[in-house]
Design a protein around this motif. Structure first.
Motif, short mmCIF file in Angstrom:
data_model
loop_
_atom_site.label_atom_id
_atom_site.label_comp_id
_atom_site.label_asym_id
_atom_site.label_seq_id
_atom_site.Cartn_x
_atom_site.Cartn_y
_atom_site.Cartn_z
N ALA A 1 2.44 12.70 -23.33
CA ALA A 1 1.72 11.54 -22.81
C ALA A 1 1.03 11.76 -21.48
O ALA A 1 0.28 10.90 -21.02
N GLY A 2 1.29 12.88 -20.82
CA GLY A 2 0.72 13.09 -19.49
C GLY A 2 1.53 12.36 -18.44
O GLY A 2 2.62 11.85 -18.70
N ARG A 3 0.95 12.30 -17.25
CA ARG A 3 1.65 11.63 -16.15
C ARG A 3 0.62 11.01 -15.23
O ARG A 3 -0.29 11.70 -14.76
N THR A 4 0.77 9.73 -14.96
CA THR A 4 -0.16 9.03 -14.07
C THR A 4 0.60 8.18 -13.07
O THR A 4 1.75 7.82 -13.30
N GLY A 5 -0.05 7.90 -11.96
CA GLY A 5 0.51 6.99 -10.97
C GLY A 5 1.70 7.50 -10.20
O GLY A 5 2.45 6.71 -9.64
N ASN A 6 1.89 8.81 -10.12
CA ASN A 6 3.01 9.36 -9.36
C ASN A 6 2.50 9.71 -7.97
O ASN A 6 1.51 10.41 -7.82
N ALA A 7 3.19 9.26 -6.96
CA ALA A 7 2.74 9.47 -5.58
C ALA A 7 2.79 10.94 -5.16
O ALA A 7 2.02 11.37 -4.30
N THR A 8 3.68 11.73 -5.76
CA THR A 8 3.80 13.13 -5.33
C THR A 8 3.01 14.10 -6.20
O THR A 8 2.83 15.25 -5.82
N LEU A 9 2.58 13.67 -7.35
CA LEU A 9 1.80 14.53 -8.24
C LEU A 9 0.46 13.89 -8.56
O LEU A 9 0.35 12.67 -8.61
N THR A 10 -0.53 14.71 -8.75
CA THR A 10 -1.79 14.16 -9.21
C THR A 10 -1.66 13.80 -10.68
O THR A 10 -0.74 14.26 -11.36
N ASP A 11 -2.56 12.99 -11.17
CA ASP A 11 -2.52 12.62 -12.58
C ASP A 11 -2.66 13.86 -13.44
O ASP A 11 -3.46 14.75 -13.14
N VAL A 12 -1.87 13.91 -14.50
CA VAL A 12 -1.88 15.04 -15.42
C VAL A 12 -2.12 14.51 -16.83
O VAL A 12 -1.39 13.63 -17.29
N PRO A 13 -3.15 15.01 -17.51
CA PRO A 13 -3.36 14.55 -18.88
C PRO A 13 -2.29 15.13 -19.80
O PRO A 13 -1.61 16.10 -19.45
N ALA A 14 -2.15 14.57 -20.96
CA ALA A 14 -1.19 15.08 -21.94
C ALA A 14 -1.55 16.51 -22.31
O ALA A 14 -2.69 16.80 -22.68
N CYS A 15 -0.60 17.40 -22.19
CA CYS A 15 -0.82 18.82 -22.52
C CYS A 15 -1.23 18.97 -23.98
O CYS A 15 -2.07 19.82 -24.31
N ALA A 16 -0.64 18.15 -24.85
CA ALA A 16 -0.90 18.24 -26.28
C ALA A 16 -2.37 18.00 -26.62
O ALA A 16 -2.86 18.48 -27.65
N SER A 17 -3.09 17.29 -25.76
CA SER A 17 -4.49 17.01 -26.06
C SER A 17 -5.33 18.28 -26.12
O SER A 17 -6.35 18.31 -26.80
#
Length: 166
Positions: free
Chosen positions: A130-146
């Motif tokens: 699903a990726g990762r969004t809205g994390n203060a310590t990491l930049t947004d990451v798209p889903a790897c599976a895409s």
């Protein structure tokens, strides 16, 4: 008559291009036996003799798509992809040697590599799917599976195989 000459010329040119492309494509295959010698003498220290390194700083090359490996070696050699250690290593490789090394690593069987920490495994699985969004310590990451496919097999020449990486 003029149209006939132009048509004949066009057919002749297309035939030549088709023959050249077929011949070029056939010669664009690597020789895994020759690649094995190069890999064991040049790549093994970092990537492992069979491409299954346990050193987390280096990618595992076993089972990787040969098109992807060859493209990355070419990118290192041309300077498009920057990595001082790789630049020195690939500087002496010919395009055929790159194809040979890629063919060798593509034929190797990747060893399974699975996280043992359940929390790390769950987080990794979530980010992969699903990726990762809205994390203060990491930049947004798209889903790897895409890009790397749902099972981590990658897509030849564009996206590497991720399954089994450190």
């Amino acid at each position: 008559m003029k149209l006939l000459k132009i048509s004949f010329g066009l057919v002749l040119a297309l035939s030549f291009c088709s023959a050249y492309a077929t011949e070029h494509k056939a010669s664009a295959k690597g020789d895994a036996a020759k690649g094995a010698v190069l890999a064991k003498n040049t790549c093994a220290a970092c990537h492992g003799a069979d491409g299954n390194t346990s050193a987390g700083a280096f990618p595992r090359l076993a089972g990787q798509h040969p098109e992807y490996l060859q493209a990355q070696l070419s990118a290192f050699k041309s300077g498009v992809r920057k990595a001082p250690a790789m630049t020195g290593i690939v500087s002496g490789l010919t395009p055929q040697a790159m194809l040979d090394v890629a063919a060798y690593f593509a034929q190797q069987t990747p060893k399974k590599n699975v996280a043992t920490d359940k929390n790390v495994l769950a987080l990794g699985k979530s980010i992969y799917k699903a990726g990762r969004t809205g994390n203060a310590t990491l930049t947004d990451v798209p889903a790897c599976a895409s890009c790397h496919s749902a099972n981590g097999a990658g897509m030849p020449s564009q996206y590497p195989r991720m399954a089994g990486q450190n």
